[in-house]
Design a protein around this motif. Structure first.
Motif, PDB file in Angstrom:
ATOM      1  N   ARG A  45     -28.996  10.476 -63.563  1.00 47.83           N
ATOM      2  CA  ARG A  45     -27.739  10.232 -64.365  1.00 47.83           C
ATOM      3  C   ARG A  45     -26.639  10.934 -64.243  1.00 47.83           C
ATOM      4  O   ARG A  45     -26.438  11.970 -64.654  1.00 47.83           O
ATOM      5  CB  ARG A  45     -28.495  10.438 -65.612  1.00 47.83           C
ATOM      6  N   ASP A  46     -25.871  10.481 -63.229  1.00 47.17           N
ATOM      7  CA  ASP A  46     -24.421  11.105 -62.879  1.00 47.17           C
ATOM      8  C   ASP A  46     -23.617  10.520 -64.094  1.00 47.17           C
ATOM      9  O   ASP A  46     -23.657   9.491 -64.422  1.00 47.17           O
ATOM     10  CB  ASP A  46     -24.103  11.017 -61.410  1.00 47.17           C
ATOM     11  N   LEU A  71     -27.940   3.433 -61.734  1.00 46.13           N
ATOM     12  CA  LEU A  71     -27.476   2.131 -61.622  1.00 46.13           C
ATOM     13  C   LEU A  71     -27.970   1.513 -60.631  1.00 46.13           C
ATOM     14  O   LEU A  71     -27.891   0.263 -60.128  1.00 46.13           O
ATOM     15  CB  LEU A  71     -25.872   1.810 -61.693  1.00 46.13           C
ATOM     16  N   ASP A  72     -28.641   2.146 -59.549  1.00 46.12           N
ATOM     17  CA  ASP A  72     -29.202   1.603 -58.245  1.00 46.12           C
ATOM     18  C   ASP A  72     -27.977   1.084 -57.412  1.00 46.12           C
ATOM     19  O   ASP A  72     -28.289   0.267 -56.444  1.00 46.12           O
ATOM     20  CB  ASP A  72     -30.229   0.359 -58.465  1.00 46.12           C
ATOM     21  N   VAL A  73     -26.774   1.970 -57.426  1.00 42.75           N
ATOM     22  CA  VAL A  73     -25.690   1.428 -56.594  1.00 42.75           C
ATOM     23  C   VAL A  73     -25.291   2.656 -55.526  1.00 42.75           C
ATOM     24  O   VAL A  73     -25.121   2.788 -54.485  1.00 42.75           O
ATOM     25  CB  VAL A  73     -24.538   1.194 -57.542  1.00 42.75           C
ATOM     26  N   THR A 102     -11.444  11.284 -63.276  1.00 48.71           N
ATOM     27  CA  THR A 102     -10.438  10.523 -63.577  1.00 48.71           C
ATOM     28  C   THR A 102     -11.099   9.347 -64.489  1.00 48.71           C
ATOM     29  O   THR A 102     -10.181   9.023 -65.144  1.00 48.71           O
ATOM     30  CB  THR A 102      -9.650  10.091 -62.357  1.00 48.71           C
ATOM     31  N   ARG A 103     -12.217   8.849 -64.333  1.00 52.79           N
ATOM     32  CA  ARG A 103     -12.712   7.854 -64.869  1.00 52.79           C
ATOM     33  C   ARG A 103     -13.232   8.217 -66.501  1.00 52.79           C
ATOM     34  O   ARG A 103     -13.105   7.399 -67.489  1.00 52.79           O
ATOM     35  CB  ARG A 103     -13.999   7.039 -64.502  1.00 52.79           C
ATOM     36  N   LEU A 104     -12.876   9.645 -66.793  1.00 53.69           N
ATOM     37  CA  LEU A 104     -13.004  10.040 -68.185  1.00 53.69           C
ATOM     38  C   LEU A 104     -11.718  10.497 -68.796  1.00 53.69           C
ATOM     39  O   LEU A 104     -11.673  11.286 -69.707  1.00 53.69           O
ATOM     40  CB  LEU A 104     -14.186  11.317 -68.073  1.00 53.69           C
ATOM     41  N   ASP A 136     -19.636   5.633 -70.935  1.00 57.71           N
ATOM     42  CA  ASP A 136     -21.037   5.247 -71.012  1.00 57.71           C
ATOM     43  C   ASP A 136     -21.807   5.985 -70.466  1.00 57.71           C
ATOM     44  O   ASP A 136     -23.134   6.159 -70.884  1.00 57.71           O
ATOM     45  CB  ASP A 136     -21.092   3.677 -70.430  1.00 57.71           C
ATOM     46  N   ASP A 137     -21.676   6.595 -69.216  1.00 60.35           N
ATOM     47  CA  ASP A 137     -22.549   7.625 -68.537  1.00 60.35           C
ATOM     48  C   ASP A 137     -22.820   8.592 -69.335  1.00 60.35           C
ATOM     49  O   ASP A 137     -23.800   9.224 -69.413  1.00 60.35           O
ATOM     50  CB  ASP A 137     -22.102   7.812 -67.121  1.00 60.35           C
ATOM     51  N   LEU A 138     -21.810   9.100 -70.009  1.00 57.39           N
ATOM     52  CA  LEU A 138     -21.871  10.388 -70.786  1.00 57.39           C
ATOM     53  C   LEU A 138     -22.552  10.118 -71.876  1.00 57.39           C
ATOM     54  O   LEU A 138     -23.482  11.099 -72.168  1.00 57.39           O
ATOM     55  CB  LEU A 138     -20.318  10.946 -71.293  1.00 57.39           C
TER      56      LEU A 138
END
Ligand SMILES: Nc1nc2c(ncn2[C@@H]2O[C@H](COP(=O)(O)OP(=O)(O)OP(=O)(O)O)[C@@H](O)[C@H]2O)c(=O)[nH]1
Ligand SMILES: C=C(OP(=O)(O)O)C(=O)O
Length: 215
Positions: A184-185, A139-141, A23-25, A190-192
């Motif tokens: 890299r999920d 992101l280490d989260v 959904t964030r995309l 930005d992730d994409l």
């Protein structure tokens, strides 16, 4: 420290029902969101199956539109009881243990479109040294991989700030150099972009080329 008895893995890959996925995309992908979600999961499954330490991939999903293509790639597909991500993972892990009780069991996020089999192999080789371990996301989260040695209870704590949850649960954080593609999920535009820079798998690359010819 004892050496691992086995370094063969069953990997459980959870795939959310596509109407609710990525959904964030949504704003970036419009009507192509679910196609991108299937492509990303396809690249993840294909790369996992390409890793010599992976004996089998078990996809847990309730969605036939994901089950079809991922099964065709060689994944074993198990129905999702639809009680959330960690229940889906435990269901897949129980299936894995029935199939191969002597193999280690891992959970791998389905949204790793740049995943390289050799990098996954480095992570799994490191994981085999610990009863319970995980790989944090870029992101280490969050977490992209959680795994247990054969016979060790499988207790995934994915969701939200899961790096801290896995640490609190006693899992060893794997700090392995050279595994960027495992970490890299892709949840956001930005992730994409970061995954594009690492190098996408063929399924995702084809959809991205079509959606953004200049990317
Ligand atoms: N089988 C299954 N997989 C899930 C479930 N919830 C999340 N997942 C998967 O878990 C991983 C992380 O999911 P999320 O980040 O929560 O969701 P997403 O679809 O990737 O992205 P958003 O919709 O933007 O949150 C992805 O591989 C999802 O497909 C669930 O209830 N069942
Ligand atoms: C569910 C998780 O990931 P995401 O960032 O994809 O929501 C997680 O990291 O535990």
């Amino acid at each position: 420290m004892l050496k691992p008895m086995s370094n063969r893995w069953s990997l459980v890959i959870p795939v959310k029902t596509l109407v609710a996925a990525k959904t964030r995309l949504a704003a970036a992908t419009g009507p192509h969101r679910t196609r991108l979600a299937v492509a990303v999961a396809s690249d993840t499954v294909a790369a996992a199956l390409g890793c010599p330490l992976v004996a089998r991939v078990i996809v847990v999903t309730a969605d036939p539109a994901a089950a079809g293509p991922l099964g065709a790639l060689g994944a074993d597909v198990v129905p999702d009881p639809d009680r959330g991500l960690n229940t889906a993972l435990r269901t897949g892990a129980a299936h894995a243990t029935r199939l191969a009780p002597g193999d280690a069991v891992g959970a791998l996020q389905a949204d790793l479109p740049a995943l390289r089999p050799a990098e996954l192999g480095l992570a799994l080789a490191a994981a085999a040294e610990f009863d319970q371990s995980f790989v944090p996301d870029a992101l280490d989260v969050g977490t992209t991989f959680y795994g247990v040695r054969p016979g060790v209870p499988f207790a995934p704590r994915f969701g939200g700030e899961s790096r801290a949850k896995h640490l609190a649960g006693g899992a060893k954080e794997l700090c392995v150099p050279g595994i960027d593609s495992v970490r890299r999920d892709v949840d956001t535009p930005d992730d994409l972009r970061a995954a594009i820079a690492l190098g996408l798998g063929a399924h995702t690359a084809a959809v991205v080329r079509e959606l953004w010819p200049d990317a």
